[in-house]
Design an enzyme around this catalytic site. Sequence first.
Site, mmCIF file in Angstrom:
data_model
loop_
_atom_site.group_PDB
_atom_site.id
_atom_site.type_symbol
_atom_site.label_atom_id
_atom_site.label_comp_id
_atom_site.label_asym_id
_atom_site.label_seq_id
_atom_site.Cartn_x
_atom_site.Cartn_y
_atom_site.Cartn_z
ATOM 1 N N CYS A 243 0.804 -1.218 0.000
ATOM 2 C CA CYS A 243 0.000 0.000 0.000
ATOM 3 C C CYS A 243 0.840 1.272 0.000
ATOM 4 O O CYS A 243 0.366 2.313 -0.478
ATOM 5 C CB CYS A 243 -0.937 -0.011 1.199
ATOM 6 S SG CYS A 243 -2.221 -1.246 1.055
ATOM 7 N N ASN A 373 -0.095 -1.602 -7.277
ATOM 8 C CA ASN A 373 0.009 -2.615 -6.220
ATOM 9 C C ASN A 373 -1.134 -3.613 -6.346
ATOM 10 O O ASN A 373 -1.030 -4.567 -7.100
ATOM 11 C CB ASN A 373 0.033 -1.941 -4.841
ATOM 12 C CG ASN A 373 -0.010 -2.953 -3.715
ATOM 13 O OD1 ASN A 373 0.619 -4.002 -3.825
ATOM 14 N ND2 ASN A 373 -0.753 -2.685 -2.661
ATOM 15 N N GLU A 374 -2.206 -3.402 -5.648
ATOM 16 C CA GLU A 374 -3.332 -4.341 -5.794
ATOM 17 C C GLU A 374 -4.536 -3.541 -6.281
ATOM 18 O O GLU A 374 -5.602 -3.604 -5.693
ATOM 19 C CB GLU A 374 -3.607 -5.108 -4.489
ATOM 20 C CG GLU A 374 -3.709 -4.230 -3.280
ATOM 21 C CD GLU A 374 -3.989 -4.968 -1.976
ATOM 22 O OE1 GLU A 374 -3.742 -6.174 -1.866
ATOM 23 O OE2 GLU A 374 -4.479 -4.295 -1.065
HETATM 24 O O1 AHR Z 1 0.905 -6.813 3.319
HETATM 25 C C1 AHR Z 1 0.138 -5.788 3.860
HETATM 26 C C2 AHR Z 1 -0.744 -5.104 2.830
HETATM 27 O O2 AHR Z 1 -1.700 -5.978 2.329
HETATM 28 C C3 AHR Z 1 -0.043 -4.620 1.591
HETATM 29 O O3 AHR Z 1 0.539 -3.394 1.783
HETATM 30 C C4 AHR Z 1 -1.148 -4.523 0.589
HETATM 31 O O4 AHR Z 1 -0.714 -4.713 -0.724
HETATM 32 C C5 AHR Z 1 -2.135 -5.546 1.058
HETATM 33 O O5 AHR Z 1 -3.396 -5.017 1.176
#
Ligand code: AHR
Length: 663
Positions: A243, A373-374
């Site tokens: 994140c 990222n996600e």
């Molecule tokens: O690993 C913790 C968090 O989980 C990461 O920052 C994020 O990519 C996911 O939501």
Amino acid sequence: MPLPKLPGLAGMLACSLAVHALAADAITRITIDAATPGHAVSPLLHGIFFEDINYGADGGLYAELVQNRSFEHDEHMFSWSTVSRGGAHGIVTMESADPLNAKNTHYARLVVSAPGRGFGVANEGFGGIALKQAENYLFSVRARGTAPLHVVLEDETGRPLGDASFPAPGPQWRELDATIRSAAAAPHARLVVLATAPGSSDLDVVSLFPEHTWKNRRNGLRADLVQMLADMHPAFMRFPGGCIVEGKDLTNRYQWKDTIGDIAARPQNWNRWQDAVRSTAPEYYQTYGLGFLEFFQLCEDIGAEPLPILNCGMACQFQSKQLVPLADIDPFVQDALDLIEFANGSVTSEWGAKRAALGHPEPFNLKMVGVGNEQWGEEYFERYPIFYKAIKAKYPDIKIVTGAGPGVDAGDLARYKLAWDKFKSGTPADIVDEHFYRSPQWFLDNVNRYDTQDRNGPKIFAGEFAAHDGVAKRNNLRAAIAEAAIMTGFVRNSDVVTMTSYAPLFAKAGAWQWNPDLIWFDNTRVYGSPSYYVQQLFSLNRPDVVLPVKLDPVAVSADPAQRSAPALYVVAGLDQKTGETILDVVNPSDHEVAAEIAQQGAARAAASVRLTVLTSTSANDENTFEAPTKVAPREETLKISGAIFPHSFPANSLTILRIKSGN
Ligand code: AHR
């Protein structure tokens, strides 16, 4: 000579080893087909994912001992206090006029009217500065002013353990440094910087490192923590998040260009991972002292392929959801292209020259980058292809990791489906990053989730996963064994699941936000969780090719507990270098499972088995600082003869068998 066909049940009864297996209520035969090797196992299968969460970087891997060294924290004196010795009088103010540089805009001013035995400031580090006896510490400060300075390392009672003195630095900012030897160990020491004459002194970037860091590098990393990573032999390292890549909003997204060069000119950034334990503490920050050059070097040191993740013009979709308009996205794309040049470009290229100027003329041989990222939704699929096209146009060999959202089912299902609909209908993707933070049972239920994955589609990167056991989500054996179970599925499907990494990697005891985590540490100690050992064992025992393996009942037990025993999870493969057959067996049940192991089609009979077992007396068992290896692998060697040998798999266990043939 190939071995004769395995005997049937009657034949086995004649064999002493098999009799032993049956006497123990054996219900399972594990048959490895050594004659028909399957697909190659991805050499990148087992990696790590580093994010500055849980004080993983500042206060953790990054060996800086001074917290808020540049006074850039919103609460500028955070971690600092005023010190007045022997009747000294003065004031400490925060200033920003005529700063050290435009990226580091605050500094502390000591104005001393009566110096006594010194007036100044003390830093308590990250929950205390842990000093070792007879260790050298590298102190430095950017300073200007009219007063001489005296720097003292002192224990929690105020006893001085080492010091250094500097003449007045004068009107211009100057870097002062000294090596200070600590006369004794002190777990909660502090660093005191005193002005010793009337006048005004400005201080910035007050820094203290142990001399002994990983490879004894300046601005280095904690050697014990890096060693834990090196011991895993990770094939790749994903960084810097997570994140933090996204930012709560775009102003605090991770920008790699801010993280290279002089540490005094790396702007501090707010870190979204607020400390949940000391929830009253102010939010924490990233100094970027551990920046992209250090990340690339770390990868090089531990033999891991670097996988940097870049912001794709989107802030966290759980928070501000801020988006860069498509018309303004070019600088974000350029950052991605520049990063590849920074890593791989010749020393005559703009960014390759910067790398060389930082002391690393050799390229880092970057092979992949992650875009976002996600992230999820149409907003992502409007932005990500722009990056894909631009990167491939300039660097066709670079593989791109694409997000598939924060999860793969439940509340995330629609996001996940949308991503895969895109990939199936023409959106290009090399490697798709899937995340699962789910219950241990979910992991057991999903061991086969990639068995039916399209072999002609993108590869899969299980880029963040961890079994979350109950509300407390403890780092226990139960979670680790569930992860081991899904790892058997990853290995079996490693023609398509090419990369995997547990998350998060690090957590600092007493200052963490997220659990469970792979590695726990405090200021002096470190231990691996049971999950750490699962990751390490899979990494150290990655076969080169998969071998077919099947489970069959060979006897029906009269014991109902045995009859209802849940299946073992197994995967087998060949280590081409040693010629050993590797068999991974996971028993997540709460009782021992007796089995017999057979190798079909092997050129020579098995002669010995090197066995590594990870288990403990209870599935709730965890490691701690006091008992760091309560749940840790134990090894033994079995001498065997014949085509079949018995073995009982303990409750809640991962067992890795390396089966060696005789001559
Ligand atoms: O690993 C913790 C968090 O989980 C990461 O920052 C994020 O990519 C996911 O939501």
